[in-house]
Scaffold this motif. Structure first.
Motif, mmCIF file in Angstrom:
data_model
loop_
_atom_site.group_PDB
_atom_site.id
_atom_site.type_symbol
_atom_site.label_atom_id
_atom_site.label_comp_id
_atom_site.label_asym_id
_atom_site.label_seq_id
_atom_site.Cartn_x
_atom_site.Cartn_y
_atom_site.Cartn_z
ATOM 1 N N ILE A 1 0.871 -1.178 0.000
ATOM 2 C CA ILE A 1 0.000 0.000 0.000
ATOM 3 C C ILE A 1 0.906 1.224 0.000
ATOM 4 N N TYR A 2 0.748 2.064 -0.992
ATOM 5 C CA TYR A 2 1.577 3.265 -1.092
ATOM 6 C C TYR A 2 1.270 4.250 0.031
ATOM 7 N N ASN A 3 2.134 5.216 0.198
ATOM 8 C CA ASN A 3 1.963 6.223 1.247
ATOM 9 C C ASN A 3 0.834 7.201 0.910
ATOM 10 N N PRO A 4 0.081 7.633 1.926
ATOM 11 C CA PRO A 4 -0.972 8.644 1.729
ATOM 12 C C PRO A 4 -0.369 10.038 1.700
ATOM 13 N N ASP B 1 -2.135 8.855 -7.743
ATOM 14 C CA ASP B 1 -2.133 7.493 -7.211
ATOM 15 C C ASP B 1 -1.765 7.445 -5.733
ATOM 16 N N PHE B 2 -1.286 8.567 -5.186
ATOM 17 C CA PHE B 2 -0.858 8.625 -3.792
ATOM 18 C C PHE B 2 -1.765 9.538 -2.976
ATOM 19 N N ILE C 1 -5.641 5.912 -0.503
ATOM 20 C CA ILE C 1 -4.807 5.078 0.361
ATOM 21 C C ILE C 1 -5.521 4.766 1.677
ATOM 22 N N GLN D 1 -7.845 1.882 1.370
ATOM 23 C CA GLN D 1 -7.131 0.600 1.308
ATOM 24 C C GLN D 1 -6.740 0.137 2.708
ATOM 25 N N TYR D 2 -6.294 1.069 3.544
ATOM 26 C CA TYR D 2 -5.941 0.717 4.922
ATOM 27 C C TYR D 2 -7.181 0.320 5.723
#
Length: 387
Positions: free
Chosen positions: A186-189, A370-371, A376, A379-380
């Motif tokens: 999972i990429y960073n928010p 995308d970030f 994000i 997703q978390y």
């Protein structure tokens, strides 16, 4: 009528989700809110969770650091008042027994280990998700071997492991021995609503006056990981052909070493180390190019922030993150780690090629979406609220 029915059903579903969220208690655990990327990302997540109606606790070994001012009033701060992360173990155990949060999200390796121990010793059903933010291949000696052993022994206790990039996941699987099926990327928010707003704030600095030379900007803690000596030497090479200025925002243990290097190169009037700056985004907006010169990374937030603001970027192709963010050079220039002349040439190319600058500005804005924190955070939440 059909459209109205669909809207009504959507509203009912939204209310249902909010009601479910209100019954859910999520805790986030980390050492402090001193100025680091992991700390910043956890604050972004905490605020985003609270915005969605969740009950959110930010549990800190020590409630200190500049990012405290960024925390939403809807997020409760729990100060364990411990001098070290290990010393926060008893307090975290008591917190888990008393509050019984549905989920606990932790970040940074030492905090992750403590979170897993605390859940076990507290004997609660709290779901624990650990977030790994950086590669460890660069670390040497007994300390690295101990950390790798602790990860192998205890990360398997986690309900889920989050890696902030595919590179970090690869490291955990290939070098540490974690099971791939336990790890989710999972990429960073990184991109939050206030980023663009704060980027418009006025910067009072003589280097940004009209008709001034172009400014090259870099942001990060002054540590070996960021490899600022390579950037400073590359800038010194650039000055032989092109007039420019270099600003570095951030503080850390390498400051004296960098100041000596700047003096040795005789470029004191053209480089400034400004220290920690609460709002680096306004500097990003005004800079001609943003440069990340790191020797290693997890997922560099400053690179993403610069793209989101519309500043062309250059990065070293370090393990891991930059190539993943830039899609191997599609969204910004990549140069080898430690390549002084290569970095100097890349900076010169951006400074002298207006069409290339405009291209990277346009595609960088597209990639930065995308970030976005909303994407994000969802997703978390999906990961944390699993039964």
């Amino acid at each position: 009528m059909v459209d109205r029915n669909i809207n009504f059903l959507n509203s009912v579903q939204t209310i249902g989700v909010i009601m479910m969220y209100n019954k859910t208690h999520i805790a986030l655990f980390l050492p402090s809110l001193r100025g680091g990327g992991a700390e910043n990302m956890m604050v972004n997540l905490a605020n985003a969770f609270a915005d969605r109606g969740l009950r959110v606790d930010l549990v800190l070994s020590k409630a200190e650091g500049p990012y405290i001012n960024k925390i939403s009033s809807d997020v409760r701060i729990i100060d364990l008042n411990a001098k070290r992360v290990l010393a926060s173990l008893p307090g975290l155990i008591k917190y888990l027994k008393r509050e019984c949060p549905s989920s606990l999200l932790s970040t940074l390796t030492h905090s992750n280990i403590i979170a897993l121990w605390a859940r076990c010793l507290a004997n609660v059903k709290t779901r624990v998700v650990v977030r790994e933010a950086s590669v460890m291949r660069h670390r040497n000696g007994d300390k690295y071997r101990l950390i790798a052993l602790l990860i192998r022994l205890f990360y398997q206790w986690a309900d889920e492991i989050v890696a902030v990039s595919k590179g970090v996941k690869g490291e955990l699987c290939n070098n540490i021995g974690c099971k791939p099926e336990l790890i989710k990327v999972i990429y960073n928010p990184t991109v939050i609503p206030s980023l663009i707003h704060h980027s418009q704030e006025i910067v009072i600095h003589p280097w940004f006056l009209p008709n001034s030379p172009p400014v090259i900007l870099s942001v990060g803690r002054l540590t070996k990981a960021k490899d600022f000596p390579t950037l400073i030497k590359a800038f010194a090479n650039l000055l032989r052909e092109k007039e420019a200025r270099l600003l570095i925002l951030g503080d850390g243990e390498e400051r004296e070493r960098l100041e000596r290097l700047i003096q040795e190169l005789g470029i004191e009037n053209k480089v400034q180390l400004l220290g920690f700056v609460e709002n680096p985004w306004s500097y990003m907006r005004l800079a001609t190019v943003f440069v990340l010169s790191s020797a290693w990374e997890g997922l560099p937030n400053t690179l993403i922030e610069a793209m989101a603001i519309g500043t062309p970027v250059i990065a070293t192709n370090c393990k891991s993150g930059p190539a993943e963010i830039l899609d191997n050079g599609r969204y910004g220039l990549l140069v080898p780690v430690g390549d002084i002349q290569g970095l100097s040439n890349a900076i010169k190319e951006i400074l002298t090629n207006a069409s290339l600058r405009n291209y990277f500005k346009r595609v960088g804005l597209y990639r930065a979406r995308d970030f976005n924190v909303d994407i994000i955070a969802e997703q978390y939440i999906k990961l944390l609220l699993q039964n």
